[in-house]
Design an enzyme around this catalytic site. Structure first.
Site, PDB file in Angstrom:
ATOM      1  N   GLY A   5     -16.759 -53.800 -11.716  1.00 50.66           N
ATOM      2  CA  GLY A   5     -16.952 -52.959 -12.900  1.00 50.66           C
ATOM      3  C   GLY A   5     -16.581 -53.738 -14.147  1.00 50.66           C
ATOM      4  O   GLY A   5     -16.757 -54.963 -14.196  1.00 50.66           O
TER       5      GLY A   5
ATOM      6  N   LYS B 220       8.279 -32.171 -26.245  1.00 52.29           N
ATOM      7  CA  LYS B 220       7.814 -32.263 -24.860  1.00 52.29           C
ATOM      8  C   LYS B 220       8.632 -31.322 -23.957  1.00 52.29           C
ATOM      9  O   LYS B 220       8.085 -30.618 -23.106  1.00 52.29           O
ATOM     10  CB  LYS B 220       7.976 -33.720 -24.387  1.00 52.29           C
ATOM     11  CG  LYS B 220       7.150 -34.042 -23.178  1.00 52.29           C
ATOM     12  CD  LYS B 220       7.554 -35.366 -22.606  1.00 52.29           C
ATOM     13  CE  LYS B 220       6.508 -36.420 -22.828  1.00 52.29           C
ATOM     14  NZ  LYS B 220       6.861 -37.678 -22.150  1.00 52.29           N
TER      15      LYS B 220
ATOM     16  N   LEU C 106       2.465 -44.355  -7.518  1.00 51.73           N
ATOM     17  CA  LEU C 106       1.456 -43.309  -7.726  1.00 51.73           C
ATOM     18  C   LEU C 106       0.293 -43.789  -8.591  1.00 51.73           C
ATOM     19  O   LEU C 106       0.459 -44.608  -9.491  1.00 51.73           O
ATOM     20  CB  LEU C 106       2.090 -42.057  -8.329  1.00 51.73           C
ATOM     21  CG  LEU C 106       2.728 -42.123  -9.718  1.00 51.73           C
ATOM     22  CD1 LEU C 106       1.704 -41.992 -10.819  1.00 51.73           C
ATOM     23  CD2 LEU C 106       3.751 -41.015  -9.842  1.00 51.73           C
TER      24      LEU C 106
ATOM     25  N   LEU D 225     -12.542 -53.094  -4.155  1.00 49.17           N
ATOM     26  CA  LEU D 225     -13.581 -54.131  -4.230  1.00 49.17           C
ATOM     27  C   LEU D 225     -14.760 -53.585  -5.021  1.00 49.17           C
ATOM     28  O   LEU D 225     -15.897 -53.980  -4.794  1.00 49.17           O
ATOM     29  CB  LEU D 225     -14.038 -54.531  -2.818  1.00 49.17           C
ATOM     30  CG  LEU D 225     -13.149 -55.515  -2.066  1.00 49.17           C
ATOM     31  CD1 LEU D 225     -13.793 -55.902  -0.736  1.00 49.17           C
ATOM     32  CD2 LEU D 225     -12.873 -56.788  -2.886  1.00 49.17           C
TER      33      LEU D 225
ATOM     34  N   CYS E 171      -0.624 -49.634 -16.069  1.00 50.41           N
ATOM     35  CA  CYS E 171       0.127 -50.434 -15.100  1.00 50.41           C
ATOM     36  C   CYS E 171      -0.409 -51.846 -14.901  1.00 50.41           C
ATOM     37  O   CYS E 171       0.301 -52.815 -15.168  1.00 50.41           O
ATOM     38  CB  CYS E 171       0.151 -49.716 -13.760  1.00 50.41           C
ATOM     39  SG  CYS E 171       1.237 -48.304 -13.777  1.00 50.41           S
TER      40      CYS E 171
ATOM     41  N   VAL F 276       5.610 -41.012 -14.463  1.00 50.85           N
ATOM     42  CA  VAL F 276       6.379 -41.200 -13.232  1.00 50.85           C
ATOM     43  C   VAL F 276       7.505 -40.176 -13.132  1.00 50.85           C
ATOM     44  O   VAL F 276       7.673 -39.495 -12.117  1.00 50.85           O
ATOM     45  CB  VAL F 276       6.917 -42.646 -13.178  1.00 50.85           C
ATOM     46  CG1 VAL F 276       7.933 -42.817 -12.073  1.00 50.85           C
ATOM     47  CG2 VAL F 276       5.767 -43.625 -12.993  1.00 50.85           C
TER      48      VAL F 276
ATOM     49  N   ASP G 104      14.560 -35.515 -21.237  1.00 54.15           N
ATOM     50  CA  ASP G 104      13.787 -36.386 -22.124  1.00 54.15           C
ATOM     51  C   ASP G 104      14.312 -36.225 -23.545  1.00 54.15           C
ATOM     52  O   ASP G 104      14.768 -35.133 -23.914  1.00 54.15           O
ATOM     53  CB  ASP G 104      12.294 -36.007 -22.077  1.00 54.15           C
ATOM     54  CG  ASP G 104      11.401 -37.162 -22.467  1.00 54.15           C
ATOM     55  OD1 ASP G 104      10.703 -37.703 -21.593  1.00 54.15           O
ATOM     56  OD2 ASP G 104      11.427 -37.551 -23.660  1.00 54.15           O
TER      57      ASP G 104
HETATM   58  C1  UDX Z   1      -2.173 -48.305 -10.333  1.00 53.08           C
HETATM   59  C2  UDX Z   1      -1.767 -48.494  -8.860  1.00 53.08           C
HETATM   60  O1  UDX Z   1      -2.829 -48.079  -8.007  1.00 53.08           O
HETATM   61  C3  UDX Z   1      -0.503 -47.722  -8.569  1.00 53.08           C
HETATM   62  O2  UDX Z   1      -0.092 -47.962  -7.244  1.00 53.08           O
HETATM   63  C4  UDX Z   1       0.578 -48.191  -9.544  1.00 53.08           C
HETATM   64  O3  UDX Z   1       1.793 -47.576  -9.308  1.00 53.08           O
HETATM   65  C5  UDX Z   1       0.120 -47.973 -10.970  1.00 53.08           C
HETATM   66  O4  UDX Z   1      -1.103 -48.665 -11.183  1.00 53.08           O
HETATM   67  P1  UDX Z   1      -3.491 -46.489 -11.771  1.00 53.08           P
HETATM   68  O5  UDX Z   1      -3.272 -47.397 -12.950  1.00 53.08           O
HETATM   69  O6  UDX Z   1      -3.257 -45.038 -11.934  1.00 53.08           O
HETATM   70  O7  UDX Z   1      -2.553 -46.957 -10.543  1.00 53.08           O
HETATM   71  O8  UDX Z   1      -5.017 -46.667 -11.337  1.00 53.08           O
HETATM   72  P2  UDX Z   1      -5.894 -47.260 -10.129  1.00 53.08           P
HETATM   73  O9  UDX Z   1      -6.665 -46.154  -9.526  1.00 53.08           O
HETATM   74  O10 UDX Z   1      -5.118 -48.120  -9.231  1.00 53.08           O
HETATM   75  O11 UDX Z   1      -6.948 -48.127 -10.979  1.00 53.08           O
HETATM   76  C6  UDX Z   1      -6.516 -49.141 -11.875  1.00 53.08           C
HETATM   77  C7  UDX Z   1      -7.688 -49.744 -12.626  1.00 53.08           C
HETATM   78  O12 UDX Z   1      -8.467 -50.539 -11.753  1.00 53.08           O
HETATM   79  C8  UDX Z   1      -8.647 -48.744 -13.256  1.00 53.08           C
HETATM   80  O13 UDX Z   1      -9.014 -49.218 -14.535  1.00 53.08           O
HETATM   81  C9  UDX Z   1      -9.841 -48.750 -12.316  1.00 53.08           C
HETATM   82  O14 UDX Z   1     -11.051 -48.408 -12.972  1.00 53.08           O
HETATM   83  C10 UDX Z   1      -9.843 -50.202 -11.863  1.00 53.08           C
HETATM   84  N1  UDX Z   1     -10.480 -50.428 -10.546  1.00 53.08           N
HETATM   85  C11 UDX Z   1      -9.919 -49.904  -9.419  1.00 53.08           C
HETATM   86  C12 UDX Z   1     -11.635 -51.213 -10.455  1.00 53.08           C
HETATM   87  O15 UDX Z   1     -12.152 -51.708 -11.465  1.00 53.08           O
HETATM   88  N2  UDX Z   1     -12.169 -51.449  -9.213  1.00 53.08           N
HETATM   89  C13 UDX Z   1     -11.634 -50.935  -8.075  1.00 53.08           C
HETATM   90  O16 UDX Z   1     -12.182 -51.201  -6.998  1.00 53.08           O
HETATM   91  C14 UDX Z   1     -10.475 -50.135  -8.181  1.00 53.08           C
END
Ligand code: UDX
Length: 436
Positions: free
Chosen positions: A260, A35, A156, A257, A267, A11, A30
């Site tokens: 998987g 890094k 993000l 939706l 997060c 972030v 940091d």
């Molecule tokens: C997420 C949020 O989208 C973001 O807004 C927040 O700030 C941080 O967490 P991120 O963890 O980078 O971001 O990934 P994201 O693309 O949202 O996917 C999260 C997880 O959900 C992944 O493991 C992905 O494989 C899974 N996922 C996502 C599914 O299994 N099915 C989906 O339809 C969408």
């Protein structure tokens, strides 16, 4: 404007580089010397499309610089972003020690008005606690300066971090009645709001909740469709058709939706659990979120169990995809971290390939795993092929060619990236999620 960003993790680093790209002067700070040295050379410590390019540009035009000493940059800045890690602590509560330590350092060394912006994901009430800590230190120092604490959560997605930051759906700012801080935040984000992106002002507590509520809602959407995938498997339905049929309703929408093996990453798992910890503190029954977490765990293990039940021990398992999702080298809470040690322990041989995460995977996975240089190399002589991450590279492979290289014909598609018919025509016995 001049700003400091404390913490150059996902972030912090992306925010720092993007603010410099938008014309501000940014000091990234940091405590990790290695890094910072890397960043000063223009090298990104994380794999994120477009990031290294804007870091290099910022360094070259002088708007972006890096240091390990926050006290050195404090006199130069009007806004300070706190973007340090808030990992899962005791009872899954967010560990806020790093956030409070930044607040204390600022309060001990600052001698002018400054907006303190919390970008780290923190439970509701943290901004207030930071403000109180800062006020107390300032009082002991006999300083009458103003340090309003603002909440500005980050939304993000990894793999899309730069574009999500430069072109966000919305900017959420939590301020408890300080017009000066509000004006500063408006000015800071003007390059983004000017192109029509909305900025929402609300109370600090509301902004803090927005972050957890958004992540938990998205996680719930995923667990919901994964739960339905169990019913689809038992009844001869196809979860992809179910999701499409649901998603065309405007009120539901098609995104998140995709059934998987459940959500992973830094997060969703952490934030869902932290929200449950907060609910517990307030004695609230958050059973929907509780179920989201349980379904996610079950979904992952249901898939693993199917592999173990179908494939005899001693077999060679080819794994495509190690990162928690595509376009990242992030291994945090990746399904591969659960599955691979389990397979190795049960006497399977594992050959794995990932386009970006193999270096990171080597640090966290058992040594017995064999890493391959390509998807086909991993599949060669394998009895079974397992897809754990939906990298585009895997969608395009020639399945018939892959199958011919293998000893066996089992394909476990944990992300439903292949059409079952096509996989069968290529010679595979196909097993997807929610597809019977
Ligand atoms: C997420 C949020 O989208 C973001 O807004 C927040 O700030 C941080 O967490 P991120 O963890 O980078 O971001 O990934 P994201 O693309 O949202 O996917 C999260 C997880 O959900 C992944 O493991 C992905 O494989 C899974 N996922 C996502 C599914 O299994 N099915 C989906 O339809 C969408």
């Amino acid at each position: 404007m001049n700003l400091a960003v404390i913490g150059t993790g996902y972030v912090g680093l992306v925010s720092a580089a993007c603010f410099a790209e938008l014309g501000h002067t940014v000091y990234g700070v940091d405590i990790d010397q290695a890094k910072i040295d890397k960043l000063k050379r223009g090298e990104s410590p994380i794999y994120e499309p477009g990031l290294e390019e804007i870091i290099k540009r910022g360094l070259e035009n002088g708007r972006l610089s890096f240091t390990t000493d926050s006290t050195e940059v404090l006199p130069k800045v009007q806004i300070l972003f706190c973007a340090v890690a808030t990992p899962s602590g005791e009872g899954h509560k967010a560990d806020l020690r790093a956030v409070f330590s930044v607040a204390e350092t600022v309060a001990k060394h600052i001698d002018h008005d400054l907006v303190f912006v919390n970008k780290s994901t923190v439970p509701v009430g943290t901004g207030k606690q930071c403000e109180e800590k800062i006020k107390e230190i300032l009082k002991n120092r006999n300083m009458t300066i103003k340090i309003p604490v603002v909440s500005n959560p980050e939304f993000l997605r990894e793999g899309m971090a730069v574009s999500d930051t430069l072109m966000p759906d919305r900017i959420v700012i939590g301020i408890n009645g300080n017009t000066w801080a509000q004006e500063m935040m408006e000015e800071l984000y003007r390059p983004i709001t000017r192109v029509g992106k909305p900025i929402l002002f609300m109370s600090r507590e509301s902004a803090e909740i927005v972050k957890y509520a958004s992540n938990s809602f998205l996680a719930t959407k995923i667990s919901f469709i994964n739960m339905m995938s169990e019913l689809a498997e038992k009844t001869g339905a196809d979860i992809r058709d179910v999701a499409q049929g649901m998603g065309m309703d405007d009120r539901i929408g098609p995104r998140f939706l995709h059934a998987g093996i459940g959500y992973g990453g830094s997060c969703f798992p952490k934030d869902v659990k932290a929200l449950l910890a907060t609910a517990k503190e307030y004695d609230l029954d958050f059973s929907i979120i509780q179920a989201t977490d349980q379904v996610n765990h079950r979904q992952r293990h249901r898939f693993f169990q199917k592999i173990i039940d179908t494939v005899p021990t001693g077999s060679t398992v080819a794994i495509w995809g190690l990162a928690f999702k595509p376009k990242t080298d992030d291994m945090r809470d990746a399904p591969s971290l659960d599955l691979i040690p389990m397979l190795l322990e049960k006497g399977y041989t594992v050959k794995a390939y990932d386009p970006a995460a193999m270096e990171n995977a080597k640090k966290v996975l058992p040594e017995q795993i064999q890493f391959a240089g390509s998807p086909l190399e991993a599949a060669k002589e394998a009895d079974v092929l397992v897809i754990l991450t939906e990298w585009d590279e895997f969608r395009g492979v020639n399945l018939a060619e892959t199958q011919k290289l293998m000893k066996g014909d089992l394909l476990f598609d944990g992300r439903n990236i292949y059409d079952p018919k096509e996989a069968q025509e290529a010679g595979f016995v196909y097993m997807g999620i929610g597809i019977s």
